[in-house]
Design a protein around this motif. Structure first.
Motif, PDB file in Angstrom:
ATOM      1  N   SER A   1      33.284  62.083 -39.785  1.00 39.57           N
ATOM      2  CA  SER A   1      33.657  63.169 -40.040  1.00 39.57           C
ATOM      3  C   SER A   1      32.662  64.096 -40.377  1.00 39.57           C
ATOM      4  O   SER A   1      32.901  65.566 -39.965  1.00 39.57           O
TER       5      SER A   1
ATOM      6  N   SER B   1      36.866  59.045 -49.698  1.00 37.99           N
ATOM      7  CA  SER B   1      37.440  58.823 -48.039  1.00 37.99           C
ATOM      8  C   SER B   1      38.288  57.508 -48.192  1.00 37.99           C
ATOM      9  O   SER B   1      39.290  57.578 -47.404  1.00 37.99           O
TER      10      SER B   1
ATOM     11  N   ALA C   1      32.880  68.195 -44.480  1.00 40.57           N
ATOM     12  CA  ALA C   1      33.523  67.130 -44.185  1.00 40.57           C
ATOM     13  C   ALA C   1      35.117  67.145 -44.126  1.00 40.57           C
ATOM     14  O   ALA C   1      35.660  66.251 -43.483  1.00 40.57           O
TER      15      ALA C   1
ATOM     16  N   PRO D   1      38.995  68.242 -43.950  1.00 41.89           N
ATOM     17  CA  PRO D   1      39.524  68.755 -42.705  1.00 41.89           C
ATOM     18  C   PRO D   1      40.313  70.227 -43.135  1.00 41.89           C
ATOM     19  O   PRO D   1      40.092  70.735 -44.187  1.00 41.89           O
TER      20      PRO D   1
END
Length: 419
Positions: free
Chosen positions: A228, A268, A303, A305
């Motif tokens: 990412s 994550s 990173a 979204p």
């Protein structure tokens, strides 16, 4: 009756624990070990504070002692003290430094355990039920030595402006030294091998499998985070450009990002499990939806979204946790084979439950307040992470264990002997 129990099996040549080298003074060794373990991470933190002070403005303002104070407060923060910056409470823990402290405590604890292994009763006496206080005594004195360094550091570095919490620091020290240090002392002294020999094989197999699940899943989460960041590299560079930092300050900012990389890895992992995490109040980042507000200028946040619905690829990432659990448990069950389906199911589901609990605890440590207002709520949704982890890791562990058992039943001679 316990004298009728068989002696624990030896997998290595016997070591003489009655010599003087293994009967050194327990109190002195444990206290020095605790002080050394604390100093091994405190000294690099102090050096890093001085380097950071110089990189910020080439030493134009303040004095080296200010850098030392910042490094000491950073060390306290890595032990959960929290800190106040311009009147704002920051409770997030830089887990990279915390992880380094845990590694040092483990290594020093192993050496301490070996040095005091000659104290207390021998293996046969322990098997007969004789109480052994060697590990407890060494761990207790180890905690006192480490805590003494923490109290002294807090006394010298804390100011009314920063106000790190001594109570929270001591709580972290006790948990770290008892769980990690006490475990290392038990392993290094040989007591762990004696005690674990009386545990059911299914439980031992589940614990080993759970540890492997958490380790492999952390690697998978780190890989997803790295991919990412690579895909968002231009955004990270733009953030650095908009900050207009000097080369020294840019190096310092990158160092802060490295210290927070384990935190981002746990974020994550929480994302891959489904519940995701928050980056500020009333926000969420999940594989199915992303809701974000204004964010601070920090390179690691590149990173994240974009806000709105996610793509099908993001939803496909939900297959990673059960797949990792299945592979990890399958690999473990090849070393701990069983031909019973019920035993295999118990091991696989138990490993998933233990792994989910362990990862949820780590996820809880990764969040906290990082700024004023909205940024006081940053971190994974821990309870939902635990529930999703129990389901996904449990299913994956069950599948992996059953597949390993099916393979063992087809060709039992091909399976390695149980350790």
């Amino acid at each position: 009756m316990t004298s009728l129990l068989p002696a624990p099996r030896r997998t290595a040549p016997a070591v003489d624990r009655t010599d003087a080298a293994h009967r050194r003074p327990l109190v002195a060794l444990a206290a020095l070990a605790g002080i050394a373990a604390a100093g091994a991470t405190l000294l690099p933190s102090l050096a890093g504070g001085v380097v950071g002070w110089f990189l910020t403005d080439a030493g134009a303002h303040g004095a080296p002692r200010d850098g030392l104070r910042v490094g000491a407060v950073g060390w306290l923060t890595a032990h959960g003290s929290g800190v106040h910056i311009d009147g704002t409470s920051v409770t997030a823990v830089p887990l990279a430094l915390s992880l380094l402290a845990a590694v040092v405590v483990w290594r020093v604890g192993l050496r301490l355990g070996d040095s005091v292994s000659g104290h207390g009763p021998d293996a046969d006496a322990i098997a007969d039920g004789v109480r052994d206080w060697t590990v407890a005594s060494a761990t207790g004195v180890f905690v006192l030595g480490y805590a003494a360094v923490a109290v002294l550091t807090h006394h010298l570095a804390a100011t009314p402006a920063t106000s790190p919490s001594l109570a929270r620091t001591l709580l972290w020290v006790v948990v770290l030294c008892v769980v990690v240090g006490g475990g290392a002392v038990a392993v290094g002294s040989g007591r762990a091998a004696i005690w674990s020999s009386f545990l059911p094989l299914s439980l031992r197999a589940a614990v080993v499998a759970a540890r492997r699940i958490v380790a492999w899943y952390a690697v998978a989460a780190a890989v997803v985070l790295g991919v990412s960041l690579v895909l968002s590299w231009n955004d990270a560079v733009n953030v650095m450009a908009q900050l207009h930092t000097s080369p020294g300050a840019a190096v310092l900012l990158v160092g802060v990002c490295v210290l927070l990389t384990p935190n981002a890895t746990l974020f994550s992992g929480s994302y891959l499990l489904g519940p995701g995490f928050a980056v500020g109040a009333h926000t969420m980042v999940t594989p199915t939806a992303v809701v974000l507000g204004p964010l601070p200028m920090f390179p690691l946040l590149a990173a994240l979204p974009g806000t709105g619905p996610t793509s099908g690829l993001a939803s496909a990432l939900l297959a990673i946790p059960p797949l990792v659990a299945a592979v990890a448990v399958h690999h473990t069950m090849r070393r701990y084979p069983t031909a019973r389906w019920d035993d295999a199911a118990l091991r696989g589901v138990g490993a998933g439950l233990l792994a989910a609990t362990g990862f949820a605890v780590l996820a809880a440590l990764s969040g906290g307040a990082v700024g004023p207002g909205r940024m006081a709520d940053v971190g994974p949704f821990v309870f939902q992470v635990l529930l999703h982890g129990v389901a996904t890791f449990g299913i994956g562990g069950l599948v992996g264990s059953l597949l390993a058992t099916a393979r063992h039943r087809r060709s039992p001679a091909a399976s390695p002997p149980t350790p």
